[in-house]
Design a protein around this motif. Structure first.
Motif: not given
Length: 659
Positions: A14-17, A31, A33-34, A55, A72, A75
């Motif tokens: 689970e990313r930081d967004t 970034h 992607e966030k 991703y 999710k 990575e």
């Protein structure tokens, strides 16, 4: 026995967004992607995880685009080049004038396409134009497979829409010109087009009455500065209208209510009524707090004569008047958007002439007059002019009908209508003032409907032709409905000519230069006969321009004309439209015929021939080249055919040639 599957198990994180709005998404992100996007309307409470597109391995999750948590991802599947794609999508979201609901739908479509791209071995699709082309070809093949599949069955129309979704994504990323090269010579999936069907008389009557009541009721509301809620009188019912986007009123087609409103009596609810309607167990004090908010909102809206809620209804009234104009005149989209406003329209003496100047694109740029038919039509038009002047509020706009520019809210600028937006009002009224299933009544249908009804009523042919701005011959040829026997005869002639060429096509390479008479539109002769693929300078006397042509000229079949000595092509909108319409029909038959190889060999020669003619026309000047490209987009992308070829396509579809 242990598992033989040695594939490594994917690990999702689970990313930081960060969550941003449409106003914020236009800034530069180190970034992207966030980034997740929070839309404000359409009932969407959860942000859309655009950044996850970077991703190539994302966790499959039902309704993942609605989740309040970030998607999710694996990575290791991060693809640095996808940042450019994300930035392009950010720019689209920030600059498009579409509403949040439309943007949300578009992003959902993109997510579904990218899921297929990444799971089908085309993750490099956005690394180069050639790789985009390979992915596009594979996507089209996948869609055609789904059409035939029993498990993942989709209709040709749905496949067409999904194919265009990928084209839109390419246009956002690569731009229009590069996208045209990427998809070049890969035909769009064709489907059975419903537009040609004549609408039922009761539907035409219903649409006319409903649009008329909407136009007049909403016009009176905004111009008289009435307060919300106001009473809107429709043909078979009346309803109080409140300042709300989705639950403004109760109609036979919309029953959802907001607790704060008493729709039956046209007032705010009492605290007791609110508590009774609310599914939560709330106190009267809580209910009164909500009602106080609604009361303050009503005061704010009613104290501003140009509040956004009032302008929303002014816009709906403008669009309703525009639909009435289409229903009364049968004017086509390309002509409607060209109509220029003239101050003299507001004078009674000019109104009585019914004179509305427009460039009729398929009539060699000549001016035509649209007759509203009677005094009632003139009254409706004058009402529209009054509302138009109120809405413009002193701002100059050259077009008779226009669109209001929006940047979150309404602005004081106005633009020319886009063809694709002319029938957009049906989206707003379906499920509210129209049944959910109500079909758009287009200009082509209006014209066919008028011709059919007037013929049934034995109206003089001269009157019908004059009312539709064409000759008696044109009315009989393009708009009158043929008997099934006549349709079968025409169908036979079409393919009889094509089959006659079958043995020659594979042995012959088309010439690079075609000795045709291509004449500037400004210098064309009125003596030439108007035919479905252009013009003819000696009709009914076919003469092949070369020995043993692949398709023998035949004045009855209309497809051998391009091999005839007497064929004349004008470098103008009319003849270019005819050629592209013929090309559209040919590609539809080639695309969906059951025996593809056979039909392809029959029609490939003519396909190439038409394209060669269009190339020669384009070479005449930059202006003509631009005209050719514009017509190509109207026909090949949007399916706007000439009446002749539209009718032919419908008949072939009915006979099972085109699915």
């Amino acid at each position: 026995m242990g598992s033989m599957n040695n594939e490594p198990k994917l690990s999702f994180i689970e990313r930081d967004t960060i969550v941003v709005t449409r106003k914020e998404i236009g800034q530069d992100f180190l970034h992207p992607e966030k980034v997740r996007l929070q839309l404000s309307d359409g009932g969407r409470k959860n942000p859309i995880d655009i950044g996850a597109f970077a991703y190539t391995v994302r966790q499959p999750q039902e309704n993942s685009h609605l989740s309040h948590l970030p998607t999710k991802v694996c990575e290791d599947s991060f693809k640095l080049s996808r940042r450019d794609l994300l930035n392009s999508i950010h720019d689209y979201v920030a600059t498009t004038l579409n509403r949040d609901t439309t943007v949300g739908t578009r992003l959902r479509d993109f997510a579904n396409i990218l899921q297929w791209i990444d799971s089908s071995g085309f993750s490099d699709a956005f690394d180069s134009e050639s790789q985009s082309r390979e992915a596009y070809k594979a996507w089209k093949a996948e869609l055609k497979h789904r059409i035939q599949s029993a498990e993942a069955k989709i209709t040709p129309k749905t496949a067409n829409e999904k194919q265009r979704e990928l084209i839109k994504l390419f246009e956002i990323y690569w731009g229009t010109d590069k996208t045209k090269e990427i998809i070049r010579e890969i035909p769009i999936i064709k489907f059975k087009r419903k537009e040609g069907e004549v609408p039922e008389e009761r539907n035409v009557r219903f649409a006319t009455k409903t649009f008329l009541n909407l136009a007049r009721g909403l016009k009176h509301f905004v111009m008289s500065n009435e307060s919300f809620p106001f009473l809107l009188k429709m043909p078979d019912y009346e309803c109080y209208v409140f300042p709300s986007n989705s639950n403004s009123c109760i109609t036979p087609y919309l029953r959802e209510e907001l607790f704060s409103y008493n729709y039956l009596e046209g007032r705010l609810s009492t605290a007791e009524e609110y508590k009774l309607k609310c599914p939560r167990n709330i106190s009267l004090k809580e209910a009164q707090r909500e009602l106080d908010k609604a009361h303050n909102n009503l005061l704010k809206v009613n104290n501003d004569p140009r509040n956004i809620n009032r302008l929303n209804y002014a816009s709906l009234a403008i669009q309703s008047y525009m639909q009435l104009f289409i229903l009364m005149t049968g004017i086509h989209r390309t002509e409607l958007r060209q109509l220029k406003y003239d101050e003299s329209f507001t004078l009674e003496s000019d109104l009585l002439k019914n004179d509305f100047r427009a460039v009729k694109m398929r009539a060699g740029e000549r001016e035509v007059a649209y007759h509203l038919g009677n005094r009632k039509g003139l009254e409706i038009f004058k009402e529209y002019i009054q509302l138009r002047n109120w809405l413009l509020n002193g701002v100059n706009c050259p077009y008779l009908f226009f669109t209001i520019d929006r940047n979150g809210s309404y602005t004081d600028s106005y633009s020319q209508l886009k063809s694709d937006n002319i029938y957009r009002v049906y989206r707003s009224v379906r499920g509210k003032f129209f049944p959910h299933s109500f079909k758009i009544i287009t200009a082509s249908q209006v014209r066919k409907y008028k011709t059919l009804v007037w013929n049934e009523l034995n109206v003089a042919q001269e009157v019908i032709a004059d009312s539709l701005n064409h000759t008696i011959k044109t009315n009989h040829k393009y708009y009158a409905v043929s008997s099934p026997e006549k349709q079968q005869e025409e169908f036979g002639l079409f393919f009889e000519s094509a089959k006659a060429a079958a043995t020659k096509i594979l042995e012959r390479k088309p010439s690079q230069k075609i000795p045709l008479k291509i004449i500037d539109g400004d210098t064309k002769s009125s003596e030439n006969t108007n035919i479905a693929s252009g013009h003819c300078d000696d009709f009914q006397h076919p003469e092949a321009m070369e020995d043993a042509p692949p398709i023998e000229p035949n004045c009855m079949s209309q497809i051998g004309c391009l091999y005839c000595e007497h064929y004349v092509c004008h470098a103008d909108q009319e003849d270019i439209h005819k050629l592209y319409s013929l090309l559209y029909v040919i590609e539809a038959v080639r695309e969906m015929a059951t025996d593809f190889n056979h039909s392809d060999s029959l029609l490939l020669e003519l396909n190439i021939r038409i394209k060669q003619v269009l190339v020669q026309i384009s070479e005449k000047s930059e202006r003509i080249k631009l005209l050719v490209e514009n017509v190509r987009e109207d026909v090949m992308e949007h399916g706007i055919l000439t009446p002749f070829w539209e009718f032919r396509l419908e008949r072939y579809e009915q006979m099972g040639v085109v699915v």
